[in-house]
Design a protein around this motif. Structure first.
Motif, short mmCIF file in Angstrom:
data_model
loop_
_atom_site.label_atom_id
_atom_site.label_comp_id
_atom_site.label_asym_id
_atom_site.label_seq_id
_atom_site.Cartn_x
_atom_site.Cartn_y
_atom_site.Cartn_z
N PHE A 172 -23.85 30.47 4.82
CA PHE A 172 -24.91 29.87 5.63
C PHE A 172 -24.41 28.62 6.35
N THR A 173 -23.54 27.86 5.72
CA THR A 173 -22.93 26.71 6.39
C THR A 173 -22.13 27.16 7.61
N ALA A 174 -21.50 28.34 7.50
CA ALA A 174 -20.66 28.84 8.58
C ALA A 174 -21.43 29.58 9.66
N GLY A 175 -22.76 29.66 9.52
CA GLY A 175 -23.57 30.23 10.59
C GLY A 175 -24.16 31.59 10.33
N ALA A 176 -23.96 32.17 9.14
CA ALA A 176 -24.51 33.50 8.85
C ALA A 176 -26.03 33.47 8.83
N THR A 177 -26.63 34.61 9.20
CA THR A 177 -28.08 34.73 9.19
C THR A 177 -28.58 35.57 8.02
N ALA A 178 -27.67 36.19 7.26
CA ALA A 178 -28.08 37.04 6.14
C ALA A 178 -26.96 37.07 5.12
N TYR A 179 -27.34 37.31 3.86
CA TYR A 179 -26.36 37.42 2.78
C TYR A 179 -26.66 38.70 2.01
N THR A 180 -25.64 39.55 1.86
CA THR A 180 -25.81 40.86 1.23
C THR A 180 -24.98 40.94 -0.05
N TYR A 181 -25.69 41.10 -1.17
CA TYR A 181 -25.02 41.30 -2.45
C TYR A 181 -24.38 42.69 -2.46
N TRP A 182 -23.48 42.95 -3.41
CA TRP A 182 -22.78 44.23 -3.45
C TRP A 182 -23.49 45.18 -4.43
N ASN A 183 -23.01 45.34 -5.65
CA ASN A 183 -23.61 46.29 -6.59
C ASN A 183 -24.87 45.71 -7.22
N ILE A 184 -26.02 46.12 -6.73
CA ILE A 184 -27.28 45.65 -7.28
C ILE A 184 -27.39 46.06 -8.75
N ILE A 185 -27.03 47.31 -9.03
CA ILE A 185 -27.17 47.89 -10.37
C ILE A 185 -25.89 48.65 -10.69
N LEU A 186 -25.44 48.57 -11.94
CA LEU A 186 -24.35 49.42 -12.42
C LEU A 186 -24.66 49.89 -13.83
N GLY A 187 -24.06 51.00 -14.18
CA GLY A 187 -24.16 51.50 -15.55
C GLY A 187 -23.03 50.92 -16.39
N ASP A 188 -21.90 51.59 -16.37
CA ASP A 188 -20.75 51.11 -17.14
C ASP A 188 -19.85 50.18 -16.35
N SER A 189 -20.30 49.77 -15.19
CA SER A 189 -19.66 48.76 -14.34
C SER A 189 -18.29 49.15 -13.84
N ILE A 190 -17.96 50.44 -13.81
CA ILE A 190 -16.63 50.85 -13.39
C ILE A 190 -16.74 51.87 -12.26
N SER A 191 -15.85 51.72 -11.28
CA SER A 191 -15.83 52.64 -10.16
C SER A 191 -15.10 53.92 -10.55
N THR A 192 -15.18 54.91 -9.67
CA THR A 192 -14.48 56.18 -9.94
C THR A 192 -12.97 56.02 -9.88
N TRP A 193 -12.50 54.89 -9.37
CA TRP A 193 -11.05 54.67 -9.31
C TRP A 193 -10.60 53.54 -10.25
N GLY A 194 -11.52 53.08 -11.13
CA GLY A 194 -11.08 52.25 -12.23
C GLY A 194 -11.31 50.76 -12.15
N TRP A 195 -12.10 50.28 -11.18
CA TRP A 195 -12.34 48.85 -11.07
C TRP A 195 -13.68 48.51 -11.70
N HIS A 196 -13.66 47.70 -12.76
CA HIS A 196 -14.88 47.14 -13.33
C HIS A 196 -15.38 46.04 -12.40
N GLN A 197 -16.68 46.03 -12.13
CA GLN A 197 -17.25 45.03 -11.24
C GLN A 197 -18.54 44.46 -11.81
N ASN A 198 -18.91 43.30 -11.28
CA ASN A 198 -20.16 42.65 -11.66
C ASN A 198 -21.34 43.30 -10.95
N SER A 199 -22.52 43.02 -11.44
CA SER A 199 -23.74 43.51 -10.82
C SER A 199 -24.89 42.61 -11.23
N MET A 200 -26.01 42.74 -10.53
CA MET A 200 -27.20 41.97 -10.87
C MET A 200 -27.88 42.53 -12.11
#
Length: 444
Positions: free
Chosen positions: A322-350
């Motif tokens: 927002f300091t840099a001028g953005a008008t919107a902010y988009t989170y990534w994984n809203i929800i995850l089950g086991d937090s892992i992608s099909t290629w092996g990366w565990h990620q955070n979620s809300m």
């Protein structure tokens, strides 16, 4: 009247009482009287690996989460993203037409999405009357690329292929429209610099310029659709070039400006989307092209630990964009089950949903987003501020006139904090911020 909401690692969304004082001349955070960009809103990405664990819950539990995320009375996620075909958090890799050489797209179908992404979005729409969507592909159909692979390669730059790909976007938008879902904006490629082991496609600046200028822009224009083109999503200021000594070259101007200084390409571009290392380029774009709208398109995702430290980093990212001028902010994984992608990366979620017990957990980054999205309304103005908390705080004026101040104490000790509105001393406040805390002040 001033309302104060505080979250710490051990106590979320606590209501506290600030002191109202005359803090004119505050060195902490003070309004300058200048209004900046208008906020479109906040949101997240509709990913298959979020929908699938959510759909294992009973309907009452599902609807409670949808309401929490999308209702204007709750998180009010209204500016959201959806993939065009498979992304790295799809259940499997796919496009909408994998028939080799099908330049007429006779085999185009969104049938896969009708099982996952479309019901995900339609459920969100039940609670969010003002839901807006932007969409981007992670990869074109494999037969449009060389080499022919989901997770590698570049677009084949022949007129026949590029026109078929532009038509692919139009078919996608129209097919979703038939499902009652309007795609307001598209980004031609997710992470143009990324050649990954998940669905991806690298685009040079010249290739992206030609595609937008000569194919995608004119094709959308002829279609009569109102969908806008946003350049991006840009995941860096450079094209991953290195010197012999291993120092990365910063080719920001040679990539972005090469496109924007082409008037015929520029006329189709309504804005630019930045994510990840794009945080290091967005300020330069805002300074050089202030007439272009800028959006943040994907929050950085961590490694599945869902810890408070990373939540503090995400809080900083929202402030930075927002300091840099953005008008919107988009989170990534809203929800995850086991937090892992099909290629092996565990990620955070809300939200996390346990695959065995189906227990639902709100993770720290849920509270980061709530401190912003629940209180800062679409149509709010970013307010220019000065002071020592500028890197940790941001002020907004909602359409109804209330002022919202969102501030972090990133230190491990308490900090005194004052906020001053020189035009109205009654809006000033004085508090002590808890260590490592998120704070929202609503001033009416």
């Amino acid at each position: 009247m001033i309302k104060w909401i505080e979250s710490t690692q051990n106590a979320y969304l606590q209501t506290k009482d600030p002191e109202s004082i005359n803090a004119a001349g505050s060195n902490d955070l003070q309004l300058t009287g200048k209004e900046l960009q208008t906020i479109r809103g906040f949101g997240g990405c509709f990913n298959e690996l979020g929908y699938l664990p959510l759909s294992t819950l009973n309907d009452d539990e599902q609807q409670k989460i949808y309401k929490d995320l999308f209702s204007p009375d709750e998180l009010n996620f209204c500016f959201n993203r959806t993939p065009i075909g498979a992304n790295d958090f799809a259940e499997q890799w796919y496009s909408y037409d994998e028939q080799d050489g099908d330049y007429d797209l006779k085999n185009f179908s969104i049938g896969h999405d009708q099982q996952t992404l479309i019901p995900y979005i339609q459920n969100a729409k039940k609670y969010q009357p003002n839901l807006q969507l932007f969409a981007s592909p992670w990869t074109p159909p494999t037969w449009m690329k060389f080499p022919k692979a989901y997770n590698f390669g570049k677009i084949v730059m022949t007129p026949e292929n590029l026109q078929a790909y532009a038509n692919y976007f139009v078919k996608y938008i129209k097919s979703y429209e038939q499902q009652g879902i309007h795609i307001k904006r598209i980004c031609p490629q997710n992470e143009v610099f990324a050649d990954q082991k998940f669905p991806s496609c690298v685009w040079s600046s010249d290739d992206l310029k030609v595609f937008i200028r000569d194919y995608l822009g004119p094709t959308l224009e002829r279609s009569g659709l109102d969908t806008e083109i946003f350049l991006g999503t840009l995941n860096g200021p450079e094209d991953m070039s290195f010197t012999a000594t291993g120092v990365k070259l910063d080719n920001y101007n040679r990539y972005v400006d090469n496109i924007l200084f082409d008037d015929e390409a520029r006329k189709y571009i309504k804005g630019i989307g930045y994510q990840w290392a794009g945080q290091h380029a967005i300020e330069r774009t805002h300074e050089s092209w202030p007439e272009l709208e800028l959006i943040q398109t994907e929050s950085e995702c961590g490694f599945g630990e869902n810890g408070w430290d990373y939540a503090e980093y995400v809080f900083h990212l929202v402030n930075h964009y927002f300091t840099a001028g953005a008008t919107a902010y988009t989170y990534w994984n809203i929800i995850l089950g086991d937090s892992i992608s099909t290629w092996g990366w565990h990620q955070n979620s809300m939200f996390s949903i346990n695959s065995e017990t189906h227990e639902v957990t709100r993770n720290p980054e849920y509270y980061v987003m709530r401190h912003y999205a629940h209180y800062v309304k679409p149509g709010a103005k970013v307010l220019e501020t000065t002071g020592h908390f500028n890197s940790m705080g941001k002020a907004f004026r909602n359409p109804d006139g209330e002022i919202v101040v969102v501030v972090q104490n990133a230190l491990t000790r308490e900090l005194p904090f004052t906020f001053a509105d020189p035009e109205n001393a009654d809006n000033s406040l004085k508090v002590t911020l808890s260590p490592n805390s998120f704070n929202t002040f609503v001033i009416k």
